[in-house]
Motif scaffolding. Structure first.
Motif, PDB file in Angstrom:
ATOM      1  N   LYS A   1      69.588  95.897  25.709  1.00 18.28           N
ATOM      2  CA  LYS A   1      68.268  96.533  25.757  1.00 18.28           C
ATOM      3  C   LYS A   1      67.209  95.497  25.396  1.00 18.28           C
ATOM      4  O   LYS A   1      67.018  95.160  24.226  1.00 18.28           O
ATOM      5  N   ASP A   2      66.557  94.973  26.419  1.00 13.19           N
ATOM      6  CA  ASP A   2      65.521  93.946  26.240  1.00 13.19           C
ATOM      7  C   ASP A   2      66.040  92.776  25.397  1.00 13.19           C
ATOM      8  O   ASP A   2      65.365  92.298  24.477  1.00 13.19           O
ATOM      9  N   CYS A   3      67.260  92.320  25.715  1.00  7.84           N
ATOM     10  CA  CYS A   3      67.838  91.172  25.009  1.00  7.84           C
ATOM     11  C   CYS A   3      67.155  89.896  25.493  1.00  7.84           C
ATOM     12  O   CYS A   3      67.104  89.627  26.699  1.00  7.84           O
ATOM     13  N   VAL A   4      66.664  89.115  24.561  1.00  8.27           N
ATOM     14  CA  VAL A   4      65.989  87.871  24.900  1.00  8.27           C
ATOM     15  C   VAL A   4      66.984  86.713  24.807  1.00  8.27           C
ATOM     16  O   VAL A   4      67.571  86.481  23.751  1.00  8.27           O
ATOM     17  N   VAL A   5      67.175  86.022  25.927  1.00  3.10           N
ATOM     18  CA  VAL A   5      68.074  84.869  25.995  1.00  3.10           C
ATOM     19  C   VAL A   5      67.266  83.653  26.401  1.00  3.10           C
ATOM     20  O   VAL A   5      66.530  83.685  27.398  1.00  3.10           O
ATOM     21  N   GLU A   6      67.391  82.593  25.650  1.00  2.00           N
ATOM     22  CA  GLU A   6      66.636  81.383  25.959  1.00  2.00           C
ATOM     23  C   GLU A   6      67.165  80.715  27.224  1.00  2.00           C
ATOM     24  O   GLU A   6      68.349  80.828  27.554  1.00  2.00           O
ATOM     25  N   GLU A   7      66.295  80.002  27.911  1.00  2.00           N
ATOM     26  CA  GLU A   7      66.670  79.306  29.137  1.00  2.00           C
ATOM     27  C   GLU A   7      67.825  78.340  28.885  1.00  2.00           C
ATOM     28  O   GLU A   7      68.691  78.164  29.740  1.00  2.00           O
ATOM     29  N   LYS A   8      67.891  77.744  27.714  1.00  2.00           N
ATOM     30  CA  LYS A   8      68.968  76.799  27.414  1.00  2.00           C
ATOM     31  C   LYS A   8      70.326  77.486  27.345  1.00  2.00           C
ATOM     32  O   LYS A   8      71.380  76.825  27.404  1.00  2.00           O
ATOM     33  N   ASP A   9      70.334  78.826  27.228  1.00  2.00           N
ATOM     34  CA  ASP A   9      71.583  79.571  27.195  1.00  2.00           C
ATOM     35  C   ASP A   9      71.931  80.195  28.548  1.00  2.00           C
ATOM     36  O   ASP A   9      72.877  80.982  28.651  1.00  2.00           O
ATOM     37  N   ARG A  10      71.167  79.864  29.573  1.00  2.00           N
ATOM     38  CA  ARG A  10      71.562  80.262  30.934  1.00  2.00           C
ATOM     39  C   ARG A  10      72.549  79.218  31.455  1.00  2.00           C
ATOM     40  O   ARG A  10      72.321  78.018  31.314  1.00  2.00           O
ATOM     41  N   LEU A  11      73.658  79.693  32.047  1.00  2.00           N
ATOM     42  CA  LEU A  11      74.632  78.754  32.601  1.00  2.00           C
ATOM     43  C   LEU A  11      73.970  77.954  33.722  1.00  2.00           C
ATOM     44  O   LEU A  11      73.561  78.505  34.736  1.00  2.00           O
TER      45      LEU A  11
END
Length: 454
Positions: free
Chosen positions: A286-296
């Motif tokens: 639910k609206d989890c914020v993931v940093e770009e550095k944690d995108r594969l």
């Protein structure tokens, strides 16, 4: 007169050696004249057989039975001494550490966390990876390790597949160098646990084009929303590989979600009839914020997701082999010990027929996955190769565990005889990592040139 004297001598010798008291007791139980008439009609070969039986008189040395071994073609004999030693090391761990406690944990649907340090000491997680704690082992060896784990318990083999294959594999194949350095060494040592979030409550086989979990770019972060279901290790994972559809370009992308991310929650799934030790969860984002550095970094479409699935689907075929082998070996050992009508049931024709059919399928499965891993090691493995192995092995496993339960009669449904676990777990193996139907269509497309996918 000479004939008569000879006859008298024989009669005297016969009478002298007869125990009349014992003969009297015997005559009360059987019809002696009838027995004598029958024996008199026997030929020399039949009489010799009768004498051998009488002479043994139960004092013969106990028959030494062949060992219980599902590797009928001795495929393990093709391994290097180093790899064979690792196989036996894993087998020893599973038989001595896991087997004594597995039924209790399976029944209670609890994971044996106390075993993780000892499992880590085997140094088998990420064994095929180059660097990051991996040992650059062959895919063949990884398959054999998977089989050895599943031979005792399919839940532990599934945990291993999620950790070493799906989670670590996603990072190893598609992650940035920084992501690999951050996660893989700790995951290899089982200090960090991973999960793989692809399947959704309403989306299983249609994940390629129907994912409903969304990812929206917002500057240097991504906002994830949606749900995932059947996610192994989800309740205690440190990092979860979440696959979501980018709302801007409609492509599937992968994200490394940390367990303490706000908006992330997981609920353990209860009342499963199979793989009960595996801690499957329903994940809500639910609206989890993931940093770009944690995108594969290299996961740009579902084609990239498929690279991971291709690699691990071969492992699931090996897992099915382990499940089938465990059921067969437990059933065979049972038929050598269990007696009915005064004989081990393994001496009955119908039981032997079941065992031979089980072993035939098991041997075919083993030779198939052995070749499958050779293709993988050669770099020539395609989707259809992994898919046909998964289809065939999961189908044959169902048949083998069913026959194993059958030869054990009523005892086959008791956990203490182990086979009941394999019967239940085979149903989960049959469905996960692509159903029979989906995998059949992958193979069908390859051999006909036509896609039958809707």
């Amino acid at each position: 007169m000479a004939v008569k004297l000879s006859t008298i001598r024989q009669a005297f010798h016969l009478v002298k050696n007869i125990d009349f008291e014992q003969l009297g007791r015997l005559s009360e139980k059987i019809d002696l004249p009838k027995v004598m008439a029958t024996v008199g009609k026997m030929n020399d070969q039949q009489l010799a057989g009768l004498m051998r039986m009488l002479q043994s008189n139960g004092s013969a040395k106990k028959k030494e039975l062949p060992p219980v071994d599902g590797d009928f073609y001795d495929l393990s004999g093709m391994l290097s001494p180093e790899d064979r030693a690792l196989q036996l090391k894993v087998r020893e761990f599973m038989e001595q550490e896991v087997q004594p406690i597995v039924n209790e944990h399976w029944l209670k649907a609890e994971f044996p966390f106390e075993l993780l340090p000892r499992l880590a000491a085997l140094n088998i997680c990420g064994a095929t990876y180059d660097g990051y704690g991996g040992s650059s082992k062959s895919f063949l060896m990884e398959g054999i390790v998977t089989m050895e784990i599943a031979r005792v318990d399919c839940s532990m083999a599934t945990f291993f597949g999620v950790q070493s294959g799906l989670a670590m594999g996603s990072i190893y194949l598609l992650g940035s160098e920084a992501q690999k350095q951050e996660w893989l060494p700790g995951m290899q040592r089982l200090e960090k646990i991973g999960a793989f979030g692809l399947t959704e409550p309403e989306v299983g086989s249609g994940a390629a084009g129907g994912l409903t979990t969304t990812a929206k770019r917002n500057g240097d972060t991504w906002i994830l929303n949606g749900q995932k279901k059947w996610i192994g290790n989800a309740t205690f994972a440190d990092v979860l590989v979440i696959w979501a559809r980018d709302v801007d370009d409609n492509e599937v992308k992968g994200f490394l979600l940390r367990k303490d991310t706000p908006g992330f929650s997981v609920e353990k799934m209860h009342d499963k009839m199979a793989l009960r030790i595996v801690q499957n969860g329903i994940i809500t984002l639910k609206d989890c914020v993931v940093e770009e550095k944690d995108r594969l970094e290299h996961a740009l479409s579902f084609k990239d997701t498929a690279k991971v699935l291709r690699m691990t689907r071969a492992g699931v075929a090996w897992l099915a082999v382990g499940c089938a082998r465990g059921a067969y070996e437990n059933a065979l050992a049972y038929t050598q010990k269990r007696k009915q009508f005064g004989r081990p049931i393994g001496s009955f024709q119908l039981i032997q027929n079941h065992l031979v059919e089980m072993l035939s399928n098991l041997t075919a499965m083993q030779t198939m996955v052995y070749r499958l891993s050779e293709l993988q090691d050669q770099g020539t493995l395609d989707d259809e190769h992994a898919s046909i192995a998964k289809v065939f092995c999961s189908l044959r496993t169902r048949d083998i565990v069913s026959r194993a339960r059958e030869v054990m009669g009523g005892n086959g449904i008791l956990l203490e005889y182990n086979v009941a676990r394999f019967v239940a777990d085979a149903e989960a193996i049959y469905s996960y990592e692509g159903t029979k139907e989906i995998n059949s269509l992958i193979v069908g497309r390859a051999i006909t040139g036509f896609s039958a996918f809707v």
